[in-house]
Design a protein around this motif. Sequence first.
Motif, short mmCIF file in Angstrom:
data_model
loop_
_atom_site.label_atom_id
_atom_site.label_comp_id
_atom_site.label_asym_id
_atom_site.label_seq_id
_atom_site.Cartn_x
_atom_site.Cartn_y
_atom_site.Cartn_z
N LEU A 21 0.80 -1.22 0.00
CA LEU A 21 0.00 0.00 0.00
C LEU A 21 0.84 1.28 0.00
O LEU A 21 0.51 2.22 -0.73
CB LEU A 21 -0.96 -0.02 1.19
N PRO A 22 1.92 1.40 0.80
CA PRO A 22 2.70 2.64 0.75
C PRO A 22 3.26 2.93 -0.64
O PRO A 22 3.25 4.08 -1.09
CB PRO A 22 3.82 2.40 1.77
N GLY A 23 3.75 1.90 -1.32
CA GLY A 23 4.27 2.12 -2.67
C GLY A 23 3.19 2.57 -3.62
O GLY A 23 3.41 3.47 -4.45
N ALA A 24 1.99 1.97 -3.53
CA ALA A 24 0.88 2.38 -4.38
C ALA A 24 0.49 3.83 -4.10
O ALA A 24 0.23 4.61 -5.03
CB ALA A 24 -0.31 1.46 -4.16
N PHE A 25 0.47 4.21 -2.83
CA PHE A 25 0.13 5.59 -2.47
C PHE A 25 1.12 6.58 -3.08
O PHE A 25 0.73 7.61 -3.64
CB PHE A 25 0.10 5.73 -0.95
N VAL A 26 2.41 6.28 -2.97
CA VAL A 26 3.42 7.22 -3.46
C VAL A 26 3.38 7.32 -4.99
O VAL A 26 3.54 8.42 -5.55
CB VAL A 26 4.83 6.80 -2.97
N VAL A 27 3.14 6.20 -5.67
CA VAL A 27 3.04 6.25 -7.13
C VAL A 27 1.87 7.12 -7.56
O VAL A 27 1.99 7.97 -8.46
CB VAL A 27 2.91 4.82 -7.70
N VAL A 28 0.70 6.95 -6.93
CA VAL A 28 -0.46 7.77 -7.26
C VAL A 28 -0.20 9.24 -6.90
O VAL A 28 -0.57 10.16 -7.64
CB VAL A 28 -1.71 7.24 -6.53
N PHE A 29 0.45 9.47 -5.76
CA PHE A 29 0.78 10.83 -5.35
C PHE A 29 1.66 11.51 -6.40
O PHE A 29 1.46 12.68 -6.75
CB PHE A 29 1.50 10.79 -4.01
N LEU A 30 2.63 10.78 -6.94
CA LEU A 30 3.51 11.33 -7.96
C LEU A 30 2.74 11.69 -9.22
O LEU A 30 2.96 12.75 -9.82
CB LEU A 30 4.62 10.32 -8.28
N LEU A 31 1.83 10.83 -9.63
CA LEU A 31 1.03 11.13 -10.82
C LEU A 31 0.14 12.35 -10.61
O LEU A 31 -0.04 13.16 -11.52
CB LEU A 31 0.17 9.91 -11.18
N CYS A 32 -0.40 12.49 -9.40
CA CYS A 32 -1.27 13.64 -9.13
C CYS A 32 -0.50 14.95 -9.02
O CYS A 32 -1.07 16.03 -9.23
CB CYS A 32 -2.06 13.40 -7.84
N LEU A 33 0.78 14.87 -8.69
CA LEU A 33 1.59 16.09 -8.65
C LEU A 33 1.66 16.76 -10.01
O LEU A 33 1.82 17.98 -10.10
CB LEU A 33 3.02 15.77 -8.18
N THR A 34 1.58 15.98 -11.08
CA THR A 34 1.75 16.52 -12.44
C THR A 34 0.44 16.53 -13.21
O THR A 34 0.45 16.41 -14.44
CB THR A 34 2.80 15.70 -13.19
N SER A 35 -0.69 16.66 -12.53
CA SER A 35 -1.99 16.66 -13.20
C SER A 35 -2.29 18.04 -13.76
O SER A 35 -3.15 18.77 -13.28
CB SER A 35 -3.08 16.24 -12.21
N PHE A 36 -1.57 18.41 -14.81
CA PHE A 36 -1.67 19.75 -15.39
C PHE A 36 -3.03 20.00 -16.02
O PHE A 36 -3.69 21.00 -15.75
CB PHE A 36 -0.55 19.92 -16.43
N VAL A 37 -3.48 19.09 -16.89
CA VAL A 37 -4.72 19.31 -17.62
C VAL A 37 -5.92 19.34 -16.68
O VAL A 37 -6.85 20.13 -16.85
CB VAL A 37 -4.90 18.22 -18.69
N VAL A 38 -5.92 18.48 -15.67
CA VAL A 38 -7.03 18.45 -14.71
C VAL A 38 -7.15 19.80 -14.00
O VAL A 38 -8.24 20.36 -13.88
CB VAL A 38 -6.82 17.31 -13.70
N SER A 39 -6.02 20.32 -13.53
CA SER A 39 -6.05 21.61 -12.83
C SER A 39 -6.36 22.75 -13.78
O SER A 39 -7.04 23.72 -13.41
CB SER A 39 -4.70 21.84 -12.15
N LEU A 40 -5.87 22.66 -15.03
CA LEU A 40 -6.14 23.71 -16.01
C LEU A 40 -7.62 23.84 -16.29
O LEU A 40 -8.15 24.95 -16.44
CB LEU A 40 -5.37 23.39 -17.31
#
Length: 516
Positions: free
Chosen positions: A186-205
């Motif tokens: 679970l910690p590894g899955a959380f960090v991978v998802v966290f990394l992807l959400c850090l770069t969610s440019f289009v969603v925030s745009l």
Amino acid sequence: MARRARPLKAGAPVLSGALATFVLGAVLVLALNAEGFSLRPAEWAALLFTLKQAALSAFFATLLAIPTARALARRRFLGRAALIALMGAPFLLPVVVAVIGMLSIYGRQGIANQLLSLLHLPPFSIFGLHGVVLTNVFFDLPLATRILLNGWSAIPSERFRLAETLGLPPATLRSHIEYPMLREVLPGAFVVVFLLCLTSFVVSLTLGGGPKATTLELAIYQAIRFDFDLGRAALLALLQFGCCALAVLLAGRFTIASGMGAGRDRLSRIPAPAGWRQAGDAVLLATVTLFLILPLAAIVAGGLPAVTQLSANVWNSALRSLIIALLSTLLATSGGLTLALAVAAKARWAAAMEMSAMLPMAASGLVLGTGMFLVLRPYSTPESVALPATIMVNAVMALPFLYRALLPEARALEADYGRLCATLNLQGIARLRHITLPRLARPLGLGCGIAAALSAGDLGVIALFAGDTNATLPLMVRRLAGAYRMDEAAAASLVLVALSFGLFLLFDIGGRRAAP
């Protein structure tokens, strides 16, 4: 005995150095052009919002993924394989298309608000933090579910057989078998998802909803496109790189082996209690399926009637996206294959090559694009280098996916055929044609398909460089949606989905058919 063959190894150090220079050079350019190292209140707010939305998105995605993966692991039903395959769709789905689909369901005129209106309830607004988190969960819940499902599948079936023989109650089984697996996965899955959400440019745009809901990537885009404040853009991009690099280090720290021991490779069958638990699993899986399918169905329903009415500009942008995807995939494949074979052959500086192959994961495409923008600005206009810059950055960002897909098979190939090829003096093009490519066809096809799909749907670098005449299809979808031409945006989105998934299937099926 003939000298040991080292296929494609000669160019690997040069490629590795060029890749590291490209990524670290972009970071150095950002550092040199940064406007001091102090943040304004708005930029602190962007940093805090970026971390907040990424943390909340990762939390809810992984929290919901636990019961979803457990239900999939312990139930067998008609359509289970199709549902698991559906879990891979959002990862390949162009982000801008998914946002259009989410707007069709949860937007002001969406299905959800129409139902709320019929019930005389206040409308729901998808814009703001909750909209960003909801859309990120749409993307990352399937990914987290697949990671956790693999964790459950990796538990040897003998563990459950032993628990059944001993008559252990469900609570004891969970605490001694399932919870230890979750503590490790679970910690590894959380960090991978966290990394992807850090770069969610289009969603925030699209869904950010104003200054209070601005991420770092969106602030970088605004600093260049609207304010032309390159110093602030460089500082923000440098900060974004630091956040991503820290997340990558944490992902490596927490992604560890399951530690469940070896079994006899039998299919792991988790005890599946009947009664209300079975009904709960059915309701949960049905809800998750609807959550994933409804935005896709809305895109198809809204876009299909208007596909034949799309303008020539949309079709021209689709052709540009196709060319960019094919060229960036070719570059990424060449680089990923070269580095994977060199590392598998234990070439000199193999550890450094492996590090450079994964280095792009620490930088988003927008960060690399900002560095390129600062370097090229004195010599050319952004529009004149928009397509080459997009191809280069997309290739660099796709290379880690290809490398990771190829490396295990490349190591097995070297172990099985390395000595034989050295004895026969089979090397160079001959070894590549007769041994390497046929044996690596499956992972190569999968990696190429992922790279092509991600490149075709990318809306990052092109948003910085493109003008009115060289837009790609994702950028065209974004412009149509921004102009509230939602029917045309849905039709263009449908074309983009067909392009992305078509490229993925073309490479993936081709790789499987080419395999011996």
